[in-house]
Structure formats: structure tokens, C-alpha cells
Enzyme design. Structure first.
Site, PDB file in Angstrom:
ATOM      1  N   LEU A 168     -47.716  50.457  63.787  1.00  0.00           N
ATOM      2  CA  LEU A 168     -48.639  50.123  62.527  1.00  0.00           C
ATOM      3  C   LEU A 168     -48.876  51.126  62.257  1.00  0.00           C
ATOM      4  O   LEU A 168     -49.214  51.901  63.245  1.00  0.00           O
ATOM      5  CB  LEU A 168     -50.075  49.713  64.027  1.00  0.00           C
ATOM      6  CG  LEU A 168     -49.377  48.433  65.437  1.00  0.00           C
ATOM      7  CD1 LEU A 168     -51.307  47.938  65.673  1.00  0.00           C
ATOM      8  CD2 LEU A 168     -49.593  47.170  64.019  1.00  0.00           C
ATOM      9  N   ARG A 184     -60.040  61.487  59.359  1.00  0.00           N
ATOM     10  CA  ARG A 184     -59.960  62.814  59.423  1.00  0.00           C
ATOM     11  C   ARG A 184     -59.120  64.088  59.618  1.00  0.00           C
ATOM     12  O   ARG A 184     -59.107  65.080  60.292  1.00  0.00           O
ATOM     13  CB  ARG A 184     -60.005  62.994  61.140  1.00  0.00           C
ATOM     14  CG  ARG A 184     -61.749  62.176  61.970  1.00  0.00           C
ATOM     15  CD  ARG A 184     -61.582  62.398  63.521  1.00  0.00           C
ATOM     16  NE  ARG A 184     -60.790  61.521  64.282  1.00  0.00           N
ATOM     17  CZ  ARG A 184     -60.972  62.487  65.405  1.00  0.00           C
ATOM     18  NH1 ARG A 184     -61.082  63.204  65.656  1.00  0.00           N
ATOM     19  NH2 ARG A 184     -59.945  61.513  66.610  1.00  0.00           N
ATOM     20  N   GLY A 194     -58.190  45.996  62.466  1.00  0.00           N
ATOM     21  CA  GLY A 194     -58.378  45.779  63.830  1.00  0.00           C
ATOM     22  C   GLY A 194     -56.638  46.041  63.930  1.00  0.00           C
ATOM     23  O   GLY A 194     -55.682  45.643  63.775  1.00  0.00           O
ATOM     24  N   THR A 195     -57.004  46.728  65.206  1.00  0.00           N
ATOM     25  CA  THR A 195     -55.231  46.924  65.665  1.00  0.00           C
ATOM     26  C   THR A 195     -54.772  45.568  65.557  1.00  0.00           C
ATOM     27  O   THR A 195     -53.067  45.212  65.806  1.00  0.00           O
ATOM     28  CB  THR A 195     -54.923  47.758  67.265  1.00  0.00           C
ATOM     29  OG1 THR A 195     -55.630  47.233  67.601  1.00  0.00           O
ATOM     30  CG2 THR A 195     -54.767  49.265  66.284  1.00  0.00           C
ATOM     31  N   ASN A 200     -54.169  62.759  64.803  1.00  0.00           N
ATOM     32  CA  ASN A 200     -56.009  62.405  63.879  1.00  0.00           C
ATOM     33  C   ASN A 200     -56.243  63.186  63.188  1.00  0.00           C
ATOM     34  O   ASN A 200     -56.921  63.323  62.280  1.00  0.00           O
ATOM     35  CB  ASN A 200     -57.220  62.253  65.454  1.00  0.00           C
ATOM     36  CG  ASN A 200     -56.274  60.622  65.961  1.00  0.00           C
ATOM     37  OD1 ASN A 200     -56.335  59.796  65.032  1.00  0.00           O
ATOM     38  ND2 ASN A 200     -56.244  60.939  67.151  1.00  0.00           N
ATOM     39  N   ARG A 224     -28.547  74.195  51.170  1.00  0.00           N
ATOM     40  CA  ARG A 224     -29.590  72.964  50.164  1.00  0.00           C
ATOM     41  C   ARG A 224     -28.584  71.554  50.559  1.00  0.00           C
ATOM     42  O   ARG A 224     -27.816  71.807  50.375  1.00  0.00           O
ATOM     43  CB  ARG A 224     -29.829  72.888  48.653  1.00  0.00           C
ATOM     44  CG  ARG A 224     -30.926  74.232  48.804  1.00  0.00           C
ATOM     45  CD  ARG A 224     -30.806  75.103  47.568  1.00  0.00           C
ATOM     46  NE  ARG A 224     -31.225  73.530  46.604  1.00  0.00           N
ATOM     47  CZ  ARG A 224     -31.471  73.021  45.496  1.00  0.00           C
ATOM     48  NH1 ARG A 224     -30.897  74.411  44.495  1.00  0.00           N
ATOM     49  NH2 ARG A 224     -31.600  72.617  44.917  1.00  0.00           N
ATOM     50  N   TYR A 268     -24.929  81.506  43.184  1.00  0.00           N
ATOM     51  CA  TYR A 268     -25.243  80.447  43.618  1.00  0.00           C
ATOM     52  C   TYR A 268     -24.095  79.567  43.015  1.00  0.00           C
ATOM     53  O   TYR A 268     -23.527  79.946  41.996  1.00  0.00           O
ATOM     54  CB  TYR A 268     -26.117  79.915  42.249  1.00  0.00           C
ATOM     55  CG  TYR A 268     -26.781  78.990  41.781  1.00  0.00           C
ATOM     56  CD1 TYR A 268     -27.321  77.857  43.138  1.00  0.00           C
ATOM     57  CD2 TYR A 268     -26.288  77.525  41.373  1.00  0.00           C
ATOM     58  CE1 TYR A 268     -27.616  76.451  42.684  1.00  0.00           C
ATOM     59  CE2 TYR A 268     -26.081  76.265  41.003  1.00  0.00           C
ATOM     60  CZ  TYR A 268     -26.626  75.905  42.013  1.00  0.00           C
ATOM     61  OH  TYR A 268     -27.605  74.486  42.198  1.00  0.00           O
ATOM     62  N   ALA A 275     -19.112  88.292  43.947  1.00  0.00           N
ATOM     63  CA  ALA A 275     -20.831  88.725  44.313  1.00  0.00           C
ATOM     64  C   ALA A 275     -21.414  88.400  43.022  1.00  0.00           C
ATOM     65  O   ALA A 275     -20.561  88.413  41.779  1.00  0.00           O
ATOM     66  CB  ALA A 275     -20.676  90.435  44.740  1.00  0.00           C
TER      67      ALA A 275
END
Ligand code: UD1
Ligand code: MG
Length: 450
Positions: free
Chosen positions: A8, A15, A80-81, A226, A315, A348, A362
Site C-alpha cells: 500500500l 507531514r 482507507g487501507t 511520517n 561511478r 577520468y 597522472a
């Protein structure tokens, strides 16, 4: 037992004070929803249904990116649930077995706990996950007769005596699919909230002489998020647990409080993790590797004996073979690096394949992006890439070749060749002295004038 998950996740999460649906707020690098999906996955479900409402498109995308076989169903109005769970009836029409209902905002339920519920399902029609609450607050209360669960009363509807009960409803339940949707279809909304309560199916089951029981778990498992403060608290709880698990798995961390794990980080035995290391999603580090201080890793695999960092960034798509060195201020993305290869300083390496025992000097850069498209760089075995080489992709450097420092390599280099592409050095004897005196005289003239 044949299992289907119903998660659900339609609520707004008012909030959180956010444009992002609550269940998509990240915990340990994954949306809250994915944590619930990951726990559920441990049961090898035949089907997973996510009930979405607020931000349904984004919820759908997140659910599918974790598991492309997920069914997402819209609950247009959040009534509602019970109403939410009923939405799963259509997608589970042909499913035969036990449905486990989970909440998308409750990330810490353990697989072992779900397994215990499945076991209890063997002897009961309905199984509810409950916990002894230190402060029962607004949780639904579980009403027992002996060990039989007779009903669940929501806080808003509870009497004083019922509110004094500390055994609370987590929201997780297990029920035979046909029975569940049958019971849900019979729910009303005549209660304090005017909602269709999932919890009411317990009392309904009772009227049909079906049996319900409670499986208890630790309160920490049922923690729902919440607010942003609760999210931060949950993150802290997650990290504490992940660090303890890493210790148990044989990982050394001299400053564990500064190491951050993701929901799916896998770290091998006898791995050394220095202070201030962050693991994003999708990282596997094999045993005996060292991750040095201030490194950031995501979506990558580090094989045995490799040393990463300090200050390295790996990455997604990075695959480091055994005994690779990736040193300080090196970024690697979508690249396979062969065994024993070294990229030690200020480089890189993106969209590349590097062979074994190669040395990257380097300041080397794979120029993978032409402004529109990405291109691949291939470097062979035992290659020496001179410092400050620009490898303009697509380009290949053959085995045992060399590039001269400062070269801009725009075409393929044959195996065992030396490629140089820089202006030849010229030398003018005495010229430095002459230049110095010209410049000094100029400066003196300027100072006199001012
Ligand atoms: C619910 C339980 C309560 C339990 C508590 C545990 C009911 C009626 N009450 O109360 O017994 O102690 O959880 O945290 O079930 N949702 C939808 N659609 C809806 C309503 C809710 O998808 O129409 C989802 C929410 O996004 C959330 C979950 O269901 O993930 C629970 O909803 P929430 O409103 O938080 O229920 P509680 O009032 O906390
Ligand atoms: Mg709630």
C-alpha cells in the site's frame, strides 16, 4: 506456498511537507517503497502489486525500476487501507495462494518475520503482525481471546480500556487471496475516520468462524516514516544496523560512524574501509579489498585485493578486477579495469575497457563525450599511458603500447608502438636571461611612472 505481495503506497504523507510522494523519500540510497519490496522479495512472490495514488507516475517508475515485473494499480481516491488493498483484486484475479499486505512507508520489516507469518498461515486463515509498543500512541490495538485475535480496533474508535492495550497492529497481514478479497468486499466505512479499514477484516473473519492469530515482532521493525525527522532517525537506525552487520561479516572499519552504506551494499570478508566512505546503491566489494578515506562508490564492483582511494570516485558500471589501484582524485565510470592495472592520480576514465597490468599516468583523461554522444576507449594489456594523455574516443591503444606525456591521442595506436602527439621541443640558448632583463626593465619603468 504461493505468495503475492500487495504494497500500500497511495497515501500522500502530508507531514513530509514535500512534492515527492512519501514512499519515494530515500533511505540508504533507495526509496522507502523499495525497502518494502526488497523485504517482500525474500519470499520469492509470484506477483507484486503496488497500490499507488499520490504521485502515482513517479511511484510506478520507481517500483518498475527496482522490479520490472511489478504491477502498479491506481487507487484514485484514498478511502482507507481496506479500500487500497481491495484495488489489488483485479490484478490478482487468477492468483491462488497467500497475500501479504505491506505498507510502502514501513521499511524495516525483516524477511524472517514474514517467513514466521507464512508459517502461521499454515494453521490460521488470517495472520496479523503485531508488536508491544513502548508508547502505543495512535496505533490500532489488537484484541485477543487467549491467542486468538478477535478484532483490531483503531485508536480513534477505541474505548479507554482498549486504548490501555499495548499490543499494536503493524499493518502487515497475511491471508488467503480469495478470502481476503471476499472479506474486503464486505467492509463498511461506518467509523470515526469514515474510512474502509483493512483491520476490520479480522472481526469479519470471526463472524464466519475463521481463525486469526498474531505473530509478534520487535517494535523497531514496524517503524513507519511520517516526517523528515523520522526519516533521519530511520537512516541512523539503518546505518547502525548495517555497520554491525559489516563487522559480523569480517569488515574492518576504524571509524564506523563515518561510513555510510546503501540498502544493497555487499562487502566481503577482511575488507578494510577507512573513515568517511560513502556507498551508493549497487556496490559489491570482494574480500581483501581496501577502500581508503573519503571515497564515494556507486553501481560498481571491486574485486579482491584492489585498493581504492583516498578521494576516489567510482561511478555506475565500474568493474575493477583483482589487485587494481585507483588512487586519489580519480573518477571511473562505466569502465572495466583489468587485473593489476593502476590509475593512481588525478584521472577520468569513462566508457572504457582497460587490460591487465596497464599503467595510466597522472592526469589522463578519456575524452568520451563529443557534446552529443558518448564513445568508448579501449586500452590493452601492459600499456603505459603517459601522464596527461588525452584519449579522444572512440580510440584504441594496443597491448604493450606507450603514449608520450601530454599527447592528444585521436587515432588508434598499434600494439607495441609509441604514440606521440605534441609540439616538438625547441631550445633557444641564452634566451631566458634576455627575456628576464627585458621584463625587469619594463616593470621598473612602470613603477617609475606610477
Ligand atoms: C494503519 C492501521 C493501524 C496500524 C498502523 C500502523 C488501518 C485502518 N490502520 O493506520 O491499525 O496500527 O497503520 O502503522 O489499517 N494507504 C493507501 N490508501 C489509503 C490509505 C492508506 O494506500 O486509502 C496506505 C498509506 O500510503 C500507507 C498505509 O496505507 O502506506 C497505511 O496508511 P496510514 O494512513 O498510515 O494508516 P494508519 O492510520 O497509520
Ligand atoms: Mg501510518
Amino acid at each position: 506456498m504461493n505468495i503475492a505481495l500487495v504494497i500500500l503506497a497511495a497515501g500522500k504523507g502530508t507531514r513530509m511537507n514535500s512534492d515527492l510522494p512519501k514512499v519515494l523519500h530515500p533511505l540508504a540510497g533507495a526509496p522507502l517503497l523499495v525497502h518494502a519490496m526488497q523485504t517482500g522479495r525474500s519470499l520469492a512472490p509470484a506477483a507484486t502489486v503496488v497500490v499507488a495514488g499520490h504521485g502515482a507516475d513517479r511511484v510506478r517508475a520507481a517500483a518498475l525500476s527496482y522490479d520490472a515485473t511489478t504491477t502498479i494499480i491506481d487507487q484514485e481516491e484514498q478511502l482507507g487501507t481496506g479500500h487500497a488493498a481491495l484495488q489489488a483484486r483485479a490484478p490478482l484475479k487468477v492468483f491462488d495462494g497467500t497475500v501479504i499486505v505491506l505498507f510502502g512507508d514501513t521499511p524495516f520489516v525483516r524477511p524472517e518475520t514474514l517467513a514466521a507469518m507464512i508459517e502461521a498461515r499454515g494453521t490460521h486463515d488470517l495472520v496479523v503482525l503485531g508488536f508491544e509498543a513502548a508508547d502505543p500512541g495512535r496505533y490500532g490495538r489488537l484484541i485477543l481471546e487467549g491467542e486468538a485475535l478477535t478484532r483490531i480496533v483503531e485508536f480513534k474508535d477505541a474505548s479507554e480500556a482498549e486504548r490501555a492495550i499495548t499490543l499494536c497492529n503493524s499493518g502487515v497481514l497475511a491471508c488467503d487471496a480469495t478470502l481476503l478479497f471476499d472479506l474486503l468486499g464486505g467492509l463498511g466505512n461506518d467509523n470515526a475516520a469514515g474510512e474502509y479499514y483493512l483491520t476490520d477484516i479480522v472481526a469479519l473473519a470471526r463472524t464466519r468462524a475463521l481463525t486469526a492469530t498474531v505473530v509478534r515482532c520487535d517494535e523497531a521493525e514496524t517503524l513507519g516514516i511520517n516526517t523528515r525527522a523520522e526519516l533521519a532517525g530511520a537512516e541512523a537506525a539503518f546505518q547502525t544496523r548495517a555497520r554491525l552487520e559489516a563487522f559480523e561479516d569480517g569488515v574492518t572499519m576504524p571509524a564506523p560512524d563515518t561510513v555510510h552504506f546503501a540498502f544493497d551494499t555487499v562487502i566481503g570478508r577482511d575488507t578494510f574501509i577507512e573513515p568517511n566512505v560513502v556507498f551508493g546503491p549497487g556496490v559489491t566489494v570482494e574480500s581483501g579489498a581496501t577502500i581508503r578515506a573519503f571515497s564515494h562508490l556507486e553501481g560498481c564492483h571491486v574485486a579482491q585485493g584492489s585498493i581504492v582511494g583516498p578521494y576516489a570516485r567510482l561511478r555506475p558500471g565500474t568493474e575493477l578486477n583483482e589487485n587494481v589501484r585507483v588512487g586519489n582524485f580519480v573518477e571511473v565510470k562505466n569502465a572495466r579495469v583489468g587485473p593489476g592495472t593502476k590509475i593512481n592520480h588525478l584521472s577520468y576514465i569513462g566508457d572504457a575497457t582497460l587490460g591487465a597490468q596497464t599503467n595510466v599516468g597522472a592526469g589522463t583523461i578519456t575524452c568520451n563525450y563529443d557534446g552529443v554522444m558518448k564513445h568508448h576507449t579501449h586500452i590493452g594489456d601492459e600499456v603505459f599511458i603517459g601522464s596527461n594523455t588525452m584519449l579522444v574516443a572512440p580510440v584504441q591503444v594496443g597491448d604493450r603500447a606507450m603514449t608520450g606525456s601530454g599527447s592528444v591521442i585521436t587515432s588508434d595506436v598499434e600494439p607495441e608502438a609509441l604514440a606521440l602527439s605534441r609540439a616538438p621541443q625547441i631550445e633557444k640558448p641564452g634566451m631566458a636571461t634576455k627575456l628576464f632583463s627585458i621584463l625587469k626593465a619594463k616593470k621598473a619603468q612602470q613603477q617609475r611612472g606610477s
